[in-house]
Design an enzyme around this catalytic site. Structure first.
Site, PDB file in Angstrom:
ATOM      1  N   ASP A  20       0.939  -1.256  -0.240  1.00  0.00           N
ATOM      2  CA  ASP A  20       0.095   0.008   0.002  1.00  0.00           C
ATOM      3  C   ASP A  20       0.915   1.269   0.026  1.00  0.00           C
ATOM      4  O   ASP A  20       2.316   1.188   0.117  1.00  0.00           O
ATOM      5  CB  ASP A  20      -0.984  -0.116   1.154  1.00  0.00           C
ATOM      6  CG  ASP A  20      -1.563   1.241   1.531  1.00  0.00           C
ATOM      7  OD1 ASP A  20      -2.522   1.612   0.647  1.00  0.00           O
ATOM      8  OD2 ASP A  20      -1.323   1.815   2.481  1.00  0.00           O
ATOM      9  N   ASP A  22      -0.099   5.241   0.771  1.00  0.00           N
ATOM     10  CA  ASP A  22      -0.400   6.431   1.927  1.00  0.00           C
ATOM     11  C   ASP A  22      -0.620   5.438   3.222  1.00  0.00           C
ATOM     12  O   ASP A  22      -1.346   4.565   3.568  1.00  0.00           O
ATOM     13  CB  ASP A  22      -1.839   7.010   1.653  1.00  0.00           C
ATOM     14  CG  ASP A  22      -1.806   7.874   0.374  1.00  0.00           C
ATOM     15  OD1 ASP A  22      -0.926   8.476   0.207  1.00  0.00           O
ATOM     16  OD2 ASP A  22      -2.860   7.726  -0.495  1.00  0.00           O
ATOM     17  N   ASP A 183      -1.797  -0.241   5.974  1.00  0.00           N
ATOM     18  CA  ASP A 183      -1.919   0.188   7.194  1.00  0.00           C
ATOM     19  C   ASP A 183      -3.374   0.339   7.664  1.00  0.00           C
ATOM     20  O   ASP A 183      -3.735   1.050   8.663  1.00  0.00           O
ATOM     21  CB  ASP A 183      -1.436   1.756   7.174  1.00  0.00           C
ATOM     22  CG  ASP A 183      -2.243   2.568   6.292  1.00  0.00           C
ATOM     23  OD1 ASP A 183      -2.500   2.148   5.019  1.00  0.00           O
ATOM     24  OD2 ASP A 183      -2.604   3.814   6.462  1.00  0.00           O
TER      25      ASP A 183
HETATM   26  O1  LIG Z   1      -5.726   7.704  -1.141  1.00  0.00           O
HETATM   27  C1  LIG Z   1      -6.226   6.954  -0.369  1.00  0.00           C
HETATM   28  O2  LIG Z   1      -7.707   7.165  -0.248  1.00  0.00           O
HETATM   29  C2  LIG Z   1      -5.617   5.941   0.421  1.00  0.00           C
HETATM   30  O3  LIG Z   1      -4.396   5.454  -0.182  1.00  0.00           O
HETATM   31  P1  LIG Z   1      -3.827   4.055   0.095  1.00  0.00           P
HETATM   32  O4  LIG Z   1      -4.782   3.154  -0.510  1.00  0.00           O
HETATM   33  O5  LIG Z   1      -2.387   4.250  -0.717  1.00  0.00           O
HETATM   34  O6  LIG Z   1      -3.795   4.113   1.411  1.00  0.00           O
HETATM   35 MG   LIG Z   2      -2.951   3.196   3.298  1.00  0.00          MG
END
Ligand SMILES: O=C(O)COP(=O)(O)O
Ligand SMILES: [Mg+2]
Length: 234
Positions: A20, A22, A183
């Site tokens: 992942d 963010d 996360d």
């Molecule tokens: O941009 C988002 O809503 C979250 O992004 P992610 O899946 O990389 O945690």
């Molecule tokens: Mg994430």
């Protein structure tokens, strides 16, 4: 389950990892903060805190913008402004993408260790692909990944299993051989639905909930620790 505790048997035979973005590789909330408040200023709305935004990140841009607008408007008001707000948000985000974001500890070391262990790597994020690709490049992470899927790359995004299953198909690997690492509960739910093993990190954004309450195969303190657990089983 405490951090550093992993059901190690599920990692036996793992050949690839889906990481992942963010909250797992990069702390991007400071970028979200600047872009959201840039958008809000155009609507004459008061700025909101980074802490408030941290609770809203994870389910893609559309969800984020609707949630932010809902602080000030009812459902009809949100929909009326949605398109203009998305345009403003995207413009602000692309202008600063990555400028205020930082890598979490041992991300590069973890990705390098996974590569060294012979794992194939994909990045699956709910971030729009137009944000994700330049961000990975700017942070020198793009070279680790054979595949990157954003929240708008496929018809469904996490917590739907589609992007994870697509990576398994791309790599021609059974889901049991592809570990997902993220996360949030979105990552864990997508992995469970795809039948991929899943590890979580405790330092990111999980909608204000403790990662300890999310069903996973273990919590790792860093991506490097994840690499070490995977290597031990292979
Ligand atoms: O941009 C988002 O809503 C979250 O992004 P992610 O899946 O990389 O945690
Ligand atoms: Mg994430």
């Amino acid at each position: 389950m405490v951090a550093g505790t992993v059901k190690q048997h599920v990692l036996a035979g793992v050949r690839a990892a889906i990481i992942d973005l963010d909250g797992t590789m990069l702390d991007t909330v400071p970028d979200f903060h600047v872009a959201i408040n840039g958008m809000r200023a155009e609507f004459d709305l008061a700025p909101i805190s980074a802490e408030a935004i941290k609770l809203m990140v994870g389910k893609g841009s559309e969800n984020l913008i609707r949630t932010v607008l809902a602080l000030d408007f009812d459902t009809a008001g949100v929909e009326q402004r949605f398109e203009q707000a998305m345009d403003a948000y995207q413009r602000h985000y692309l202008a600063i993408n990555g400028q205020f974001s930082t890598l979490y500890p041992d991300v590069e070391a973890g990705l390098a260790a996974m590569k060294a262990a012979g794992l194939r790597l994909a990045c699956v994020t709910n971030k729009p692909i137009a944000f994700a690709l330049p961000l990975l490049k700017q942070k020198n992470l793009d070279g680790y990944f054979e595949i990157v899927y954003g929240g708008d790359s496929l018809p469904q995004k996490k917590p739907h299993p589609m992007p994870l299953l697509q990576v398994c198909a791309d790599f021609d690997l059974a889901p049991a051989k592809v570990v997902a690492i993220g996360d949030s509960s979105n990552d864990a739910q997508a992995a469970r639905a795809a039948a991929c093993p899943v590890l979580t990190v405790p330092y990111g954004y999980n909608h204000g909930h403790s990662i300890h309450d999310t069903d996973s195969d273990g919590i790792v303190n860093t991506l490097l620790e994840a690499a070490q657990f995977i290597s031990m089983q292979n």
